[in-house]
Design a protein around this motif. Structure first.
Motif, short mmCIF file in Angstrom:
data_model
loop_
_atom_site.label_atom_id
_atom_site.label_comp_id
_atom_site.label_asym_id
_atom_site.label_seq_id
_atom_site.Cartn_x
_atom_site.Cartn_y
_atom_site.Cartn_z
N PRO A 197 19.97 34.54 43.78
CA PRO A 197 21.17 34.50 42.95
C PRO A 197 22.28 35.37 43.55
N ASN A 198 23.52 34.95 43.38
CA ASN A 198 24.62 35.72 43.96
C ASN A 198 25.25 36.65 42.92
N TYR A 199 25.66 37.82 43.38
CA TYR A 199 26.48 38.74 42.59
C TYR A 199 27.88 38.69 43.19
N GLU A 200 28.91 38.82 42.36
CA GLU A 200 30.29 38.74 42.85
C GLU A 200 30.98 40.09 42.69
N SER A 201 31.65 40.51 43.75
CA SER A 201 32.29 41.83 43.75
C SER A 201 33.36 41.94 42.68
N SER A 202 33.42 43.12 42.06
CA SER A 202 34.49 43.46 41.13
C SER A 202 35.35 44.52 41.81
N GLU A 204 38.01 47.19 42.48
CA GLU A 204 38.64 48.18 41.60
C GLU A 204 39.94 48.75 42.14
N ARG A 205 40.26 48.43 43.42
CA ARG A 205 41.49 48.94 44.02
C ARG A 205 42.18 47.82 44.79
N ASP A 206 43.47 48.00 45.04
CA ASP A 206 44.20 46.98 45.79
C ASP A 206 44.48 47.40 47.23
N ASP A 207 43.81 48.47 47.69
CA ASP A 207 44.03 48.94 49.05
C ASP A 207 42.74 48.98 49.87
N ILE A 208 41.82 48.05 49.59
CA ILE A 208 40.55 47.99 50.31
C ILE A 208 40.79 47.63 51.78
N LYS A 209 40.19 48.41 52.67
CA LYS A 209 40.28 48.10 54.10
C LYS A 209 38.94 47.63 54.64
N LEU A 287 25.01 39.56 47.83
CA LEU A 287 26.20 40.28 47.40
C LEU A 287 27.41 39.61 48.03
N HIS A 288 28.26 39.01 47.20
CA HIS A 288 29.42 38.27 47.68
C HIS A 288 30.68 39.11 47.50
N TYR A 289 31.25 39.52 48.61
CA TYR A 289 32.47 40.35 48.60
C TYR A 289 33.68 39.42 48.52
N THR A 290 33.97 38.98 47.31
CA THR A 290 34.93 37.91 47.08
C THR A 290 36.37 38.42 47.02
N TYR A 291 37.21 37.95 47.94
CA TYR A 291 38.64 38.27 47.90
C TYR A 291 38.89 39.77 47.66
N THR A 292 38.32 40.59 48.52
CA THR A 292 38.47 42.04 48.35
C THR A 292 39.81 42.53 48.87
N LYS A 293 40.47 41.72 49.71
CA LYS A 293 41.79 42.07 50.24
C LYS A 293 42.74 40.89 50.02
N PHE A 294 44.01 41.20 49.87
CA PHE A 294 44.99 40.13 49.67
C PHE A 294 45.03 39.21 50.88
N SER A 295 44.76 39.77 52.07
CA SER A 295 44.78 38.96 53.29
C SER A 295 43.66 37.92 53.29
N ASP A 296 42.61 38.13 52.48
CA ASP A 296 41.56 37.11 52.36
C ASP A 296 42.14 35.81 51.78
N LEU A 297 43.09 35.97 50.88
CA LEU A 297 43.74 34.81 50.27
C LEU A 297 44.73 34.15 51.23
N MET A 318 39.36 23.22 46.41
CA MET A 318 38.49 22.77 45.33
C MET A 318 38.64 23.61 44.07
N LEU A 319 38.78 24.94 44.26
CA LEU A 319 38.72 25.87 43.13
C LEU A 319 40.10 26.18 42.57
N ASP A 320 40.17 26.30 41.25
CA ASP A 320 41.44 26.62 40.60
C ASP A 320 42.01 27.93 41.07
N PHE A 321 41.14 28.92 41.32
CA PHE A 321 41.63 30.23 41.77
C PHE A 321 42.30 30.11 43.12
N ASP A 322 41.69 29.34 44.05
CA ASP A 322 42.30 29.12 45.36
C ASP A 322 43.64 28.42 45.23
#
Length: 324
Positions: A197-202, A204-209, A287-297, A318-322
């Motif tokens: 099963p996958n866990y999705e990252s939460s 907590e900051r907008d400056d992740i490097k 452990l899915h590190y989902t969209y941890t940086k704005f550059s991922d988008l 496919m996804l609404d978030f994308d």
């Protein structure tokens, strides 16, 4: 609802320099480019299976190297990297090819001609994704790469295969050691496939490097939660999103390499000759590190070349978030 990532992820960064020879310092995250990795997980061992991880990636060394190193530490013996974009550049692929146990596969004309003859093009379950752009094209490409990876992994003497993206880490919870080999060694012999099963990252900051060392909180998969907790805290956990997870929620599976094995999308495997015996792990996870940086988008958007219109965005993603 949120759980801390294993402390070992953070420890990898501090211990890496003392364990291996430093090739060069990263210009981005503070993780060294490494060589001289002395792991022997591909050696003959009747008690510990040999595990292969396959990925399709266009990431740079700053993302791929810590991902590789972590999975080497937890016991992955062999890596099949199907590279495009940044990952296929000589300065990146050259470093990857120098690492023992890593096979780099380039998207050449010969590869595309070989994949054009695949029986996957006859699969009705995948036909809705054929000849469409962007995310749909990637999904088909991943399936074609997974099909080739089965043959390559078998030729390399591997026992298990798993498809992971380079923003995902395997967490071998429930094993007697912090080891994916130990975890799979304990799986009964009649089991063909194992679901993580996958866990999705939460975030907590907008400056992740450097996501792997800086992101420490995850939403647990509903398979690992008491139902009253999941439904009781659903609104708080989703924070206005239409779904519990932003991306996928069905986990990833590892497959025992055997005759007639085939991919069943990027998250599952199947078999042409039988219905596989499949189990779901109660503690281990991806452990899915989902969209941890704005550059991922933005990088996902830039890879597609779709126009910023509702019609084109719907055609590409496919996804609404994308799409948003």
């Amino acid at each position: 609802m949120a759980v801390p990532a294993p402390s070992r992820l953070q420890a990898l960064h501090s211990s890496a320099a003392s364990c291996v020879e430093v090739l060069a310092a990263s210009a981005g995250p503070a993780f060294p480019y490494l060589r001289g990795w002395s792991f022997h997980f591909d050696a003959p061992d009747t008690h510990h299976p040999k595990v292969c991880v396959q990925t399709s990636t266009s990431a740079g060394l700053d993302q791929i190297l810590p991902w590789l190193y972590y999975h080497k530490v937890v016991g992955v013996a062999h890596f099949l990297l199907f590279v495009e974009g940044k990952a296929a550049k000589p300065s990146v692929a050259g470093v990857l090819e120098s690492i023992p146990g890593v096979k780099v596969v380039y998207r050449t004309k010969e590869l595309e001609e070989q994949q054009a003859r695949s029986r996957i093009w006859d699969e009705t379950w995948l036909s809705g994704f054929f000849y469409k752009p962007c995310n749909y094209e990637l999904f088909v490409k991943q399936s074609l790469n997974m099909e080739m990876a089965i043959v390559m992994a078998r030729e390399s003497g591997m026992d298990w295969i798993m498809h992971l993206d380079t923003d995902e880490l395997l967490y071998p919870g429930g094993a007697s050691e912090y080891s994916i080999r130990r975890l799979l060694a304990d799986v009964p012999e009649d089991v063909d496939m194992v679901i993580f099963p996958n866990y999705e990252s939460s975030v907590e900051r907008d400056d992740i490097k450097d996501p792997f060392s800086e992101v420490s909180m995850f939403k647990k998969n509903y398979d690992h939660l008491p139902k009253d907790t999941y439904f009781g805290m659903y609104k708080e956990a989703t924070r206005g999103n239409p779904n519990y997870f932003i991306t996928y929620g069905n986990g990833k599976s590892a497959a025992r390499i055997q005759d007639h094995l085939r991919p069943n999308g990027a998250h599952r495997w199947h078999n042409y000759a039988k219905s596989p015996n499949e189990i779901k792990l109660e503690e281990a996870a991806v452990l899915h590190y989902t969209y941890t940086k704005f550059s991922d988008l933005t990088s996902r958007r830039d890879r597609c070349g779709c126009k910023p219109t509702k019609e084109d965005v719907k055609r590409c993603f496919m996804l609404d978030f994308d799409r948003a």
